[in-house]
Enzyme design. Structure first.
Site, PDB file in Angstrom:
ATOM      1  N   HIS A 112       0.822  -1.215   0.000  1.00  0.00           N
ATOM      2  CA  HIS A 112       0.000   0.000   0.000  1.00  0.00           C
ATOM      3  C   HIS A 112       0.857   1.267   0.000  1.00  0.00           C
ATOM      4  O   HIS A 112       0.406   2.321   0.443  1.00  0.00           O
ATOM      5  CB  HIS A 112      -0.962   0.023   1.202  1.00  0.00           C
ATOM      6  CG  HIS A 112      -1.783  -1.214   1.343  1.00  0.00           C
ATOM      7  ND1 HIS A 112      -2.957  -1.426   0.656  1.00  0.00           N
ATOM      8  CD2 HIS A 112      -1.582  -2.328   2.093  1.00  0.00           C
ATOM      9  CE1 HIS A 112      -3.458  -2.610   0.986  1.00  0.00           C
ATOM     10  NE2 HIS A 112      -2.637  -3.180   1.848  1.00  0.00           N
ATOM     11  N   SER A 116      15.047  21.497 -16.196  1.00  0.00           N
ATOM     12  CA  SER A 116      13.875  22.362 -16.316  1.00  0.00           C
ATOM     13  C   SER A 116      14.259  23.657 -17.003  1.00  0.00           C
ATOM     14  O   SER A 116      15.362  24.179 -16.804  1.00  0.00           O
ATOM     15  CB  SER A 116      13.303  22.666 -14.927  1.00  0.00           C
ATOM     16  OG  SER A 116      12.384  23.736 -14.982  1.00  0.00           O
ATOM     17  N   LYS A 143      16.496  21.372 -11.080  1.00  0.00           N
ATOM     18  CA  LYS A 143      15.766  20.155 -11.410  1.00  0.00           C
ATOM     19  C   LYS A 143      16.615  19.156 -12.190  1.00  0.00           C
ATOM     20  O   LYS A 143      17.404  19.514 -13.059  1.00  0.00           O
ATOM     21  CB  LYS A 143      14.522  20.482 -12.239  1.00  0.00           C
ATOM     22  CG  LYS A 143      13.455  21.265 -11.503  1.00  0.00           C
ATOM     23  CD  LYS A 143      12.841  20.451 -10.370  1.00  0.00           C
ATOM     24  CE  LYS A 143      12.055  19.257 -10.870  1.00  0.00           C
ATOM     25  NZ  LYS A 143      10.899  19.640 -11.708  1.00  0.00           N
ATOM     26  N   GLU A 160       9.813   8.217 -17.125  1.00  0.00           N
ATOM     27  CA  GLU A 160       8.472   8.780 -17.282  1.00  0.00           C
ATOM     28  C   GLU A 160       7.914   8.491 -18.667  1.00  0.00           C
ATOM     29  O   GLU A 160       6.724   8.158 -18.819  1.00  0.00           O
ATOM     30  CB  GLU A 160       8.507  10.281 -17.026  1.00  0.00           C
ATOM     31  CG  GLU A 160       8.714  10.635 -15.565  1.00  0.00           C
ATOM     32  CD  GLU A 160       8.873  12.132 -15.327  1.00  0.00           C
ATOM     33  OE1 GLU A 160       8.903  12.525 -14.154  1.00  0.00           O
ATOM     34  OE2 GLU A 160       8.981  12.901 -16.311  1.00  0.00           O
TER      35      GLU A 160
END
Length: 482
Positions: A179, A300, A306, A313
């Protein structure tokens, strides 16, 4: 151009007016009284995407023409002329000199028309005893088979990379989750070997699928077979097929193998997406378990700090298109009567897309995963948090004679006390533990450490370091046999 290359050649379209040269007539146009409409010509053409079948189409044609000579339909001289013409076409395609034409519809007609231009009327004999229906079915199977072999090799390489990384981290402790909540401590090597198990199942499906791909449809002709004395077994041997499809209707209309590959691809991508989701989480600030090499990340445009895990992704995102390809193929086939229908032209783009996506994802993961940087300190710190050895404490009480449900209750009370004190189980004093359960003794502290917890899971499939090493050895032996 190899079968793995994307088509990158410009297409030309010949005029479709009434005055076009006889040499530009369709190879099937004898019964037609007017030329094909220009829109219909573009709408029905597939050469923009099926030209990647060129190499296997030539391979299939060479096997077919040799068979025709073997059974006496062609002379040896005619066979040689056609073979030489086909090899000249292959050379032009590889050198990017071949002029693909939309008015010739597809890869098959482009190659055959060019053959006739090169060798004259002898080239018109190539298509004896076959149809584009069994021809394209053969080409796709040859193409998919080659891609399966390539993907299988890449799957083996990816698993070997993960096995090596698991060996290095057989004793690296990290939190295990259910979970997405801290559950029990495990080893990072154990977690990586779970990924290997997923990929093993994918590979088993792929190898099993290859058996059904590797069956020859050529010789089925349009749908009913042919009156020529074809030697289909000879063609099968020439092309490396294990068997011949024994029903001509099914041979030209079956696309189960394409759907099976799309199904394999969907499952494989689901597994990759799960892996990448964990990589993304582990790289984030709340976890900081790993770092990916800079070459697999981007920055970024506005935030200088970043480092974005774009490759994982994108793999996660590309899973959706592969799922869509499976649904497209299933829907394409669901209402088709026997035998071949033009609908089947739509099988190639989703199939090719899934083949390409799986190949590219495997390349990315094989290069990226063995090079991840592991932050063992953060993994260990997080493994110690969240009362992850509570189950070990319950097991300790059971071994001392307390029924499990009573042990579960006592440990729950001890966890509640730790929450009140804002500390971990190992920080609770023996006296406080004994106030809740008197049978607890000093030896409990060896049990409720994360190191003790991991070492105790010393059964087949467990997370103990020696079990992880045993599993890596078994998988390495399996993969070395492939």
């Amino acid at each position: 151009m190899s079968e793995a290359d994307e088509p990158n050649v410009g297409l030309s379209s010949q005029s479709t007016d009434q005055n076009k040269n006889e040499d530009d007539e369709k190879l099937w146009g004898g019964r037609f009284q007017e030329p094909t409409d220009a829109f219909v010509e573009r709408f029905t053409a597939s050469v923009s995407f099926d030209q990647r079948l060129a190499q296997v189409d030539i391979d299939g044609s060479l096997a077919h023409v040799r068979m025709l000579a073997k059974v006496g339909v062609l002379t040896d001289a005619e066979k040689t002329i056609i073979e030489q013409g086909l090899e000249e076409i292959r050379t032009d395609i590889v050198a990017n000199r071949f002029a693909w034409r939309i008015d010739r519809e597809d890869v098959h007609m482009n190659i055959e028309a060019r053959l006739i231009e090169l060798v004259g009327d002898t080239g018109k004999k190539l298509h004896t005893g076959r149809s584009r229906n069994d021809q394209v079915a053969t080409d796709i199977r040859l193409f998919v088979r080659r891609r399966i072999d390539d993907i299988n090799s890449r799957l083996t390489a990816l698993q070997l990379g993960l096995v090596q990384l698991a060996e290095q981290h057989a004793a690296t402790i990290m939190p295990g989750y259910t979970h997405l909540q801290a559950a029990q401590p495990i080893t990072f090597g154990h977690h990586l070997m779970a990924w290997v198990s997923m990929l093993q199942r994918d590979q088993e499906r792929l190898i099993d699928l290859r058996k059904r791909v590797n069956r020859l449809p050529l010789g089925a002709a349009a749908l009913a077979g042919t009156s020529y004395p074809l030697d289909r077994q000879f063609v099968a041997e020439q092309l490396g097929f294990e068997s011949v499809i024994d029903n001509s209707l099914d041979a030209v209309s079956d696309r189960d193998f394409a759907i099976e590959f799309a199904s394999f691809a969907a499952l494989f991508m689901m597994h990759c997406s799960r892996m990448c989701e964990e990589l993304i989480l582990w790289m984030s600030a709340p976890f900081r378990f790993i770092d990916l090499p800079d070459r697999f990340c981007t920055g970024s445009s506005i935030m200088p700090q970043k480092k974005n895990p774009d490759v994982p992704e994108l793999i996660r995102g590309k899973t959706g298109r592969v799922y869509g390809n499976l649904i497209s193929l299933l829907t394409l086939m669901k209402s088709q009567p026997l035998a071949y229908n033009k609908d089947n032209q739509e099988d190639k783009e989703p199939l090719f897309d899934s083949l390409n996506t799986v190949r590219d994802v495997l390349f990315a993961l094989t290069e990226m995963l063995p090079n991840i940087q592991v932050n063992q300190t953060n993994m260990l710190t997080q493994a110690k948090a969240g009362f992850s050895t509570a189950t070990d404490l319950a097991d300790y009480l059971v071994k001392k004679g307390l029924p499990f449900r009573d042990a579960h209750d006592r440990v729950g009370r001890i966890v509640s006390l730790a929450i009140q004190k804002n500390c971990e189980l190992t920080d609770i004093s023996l006296m406080d533990m004994q106030a809740i359960c008197s049978i607890i003794a000093q030896d409990v502290f060896a049990v409720i450490t994360v190191e003790g917890s991991v070492a105790a899971r010393n059964i087949i499939g467990g997370t103990a370091p020696n079990q992880v090493r045993h599993q890596t050895q078994l998988h390495r032996k399996r993969l070395q046999k492939l």
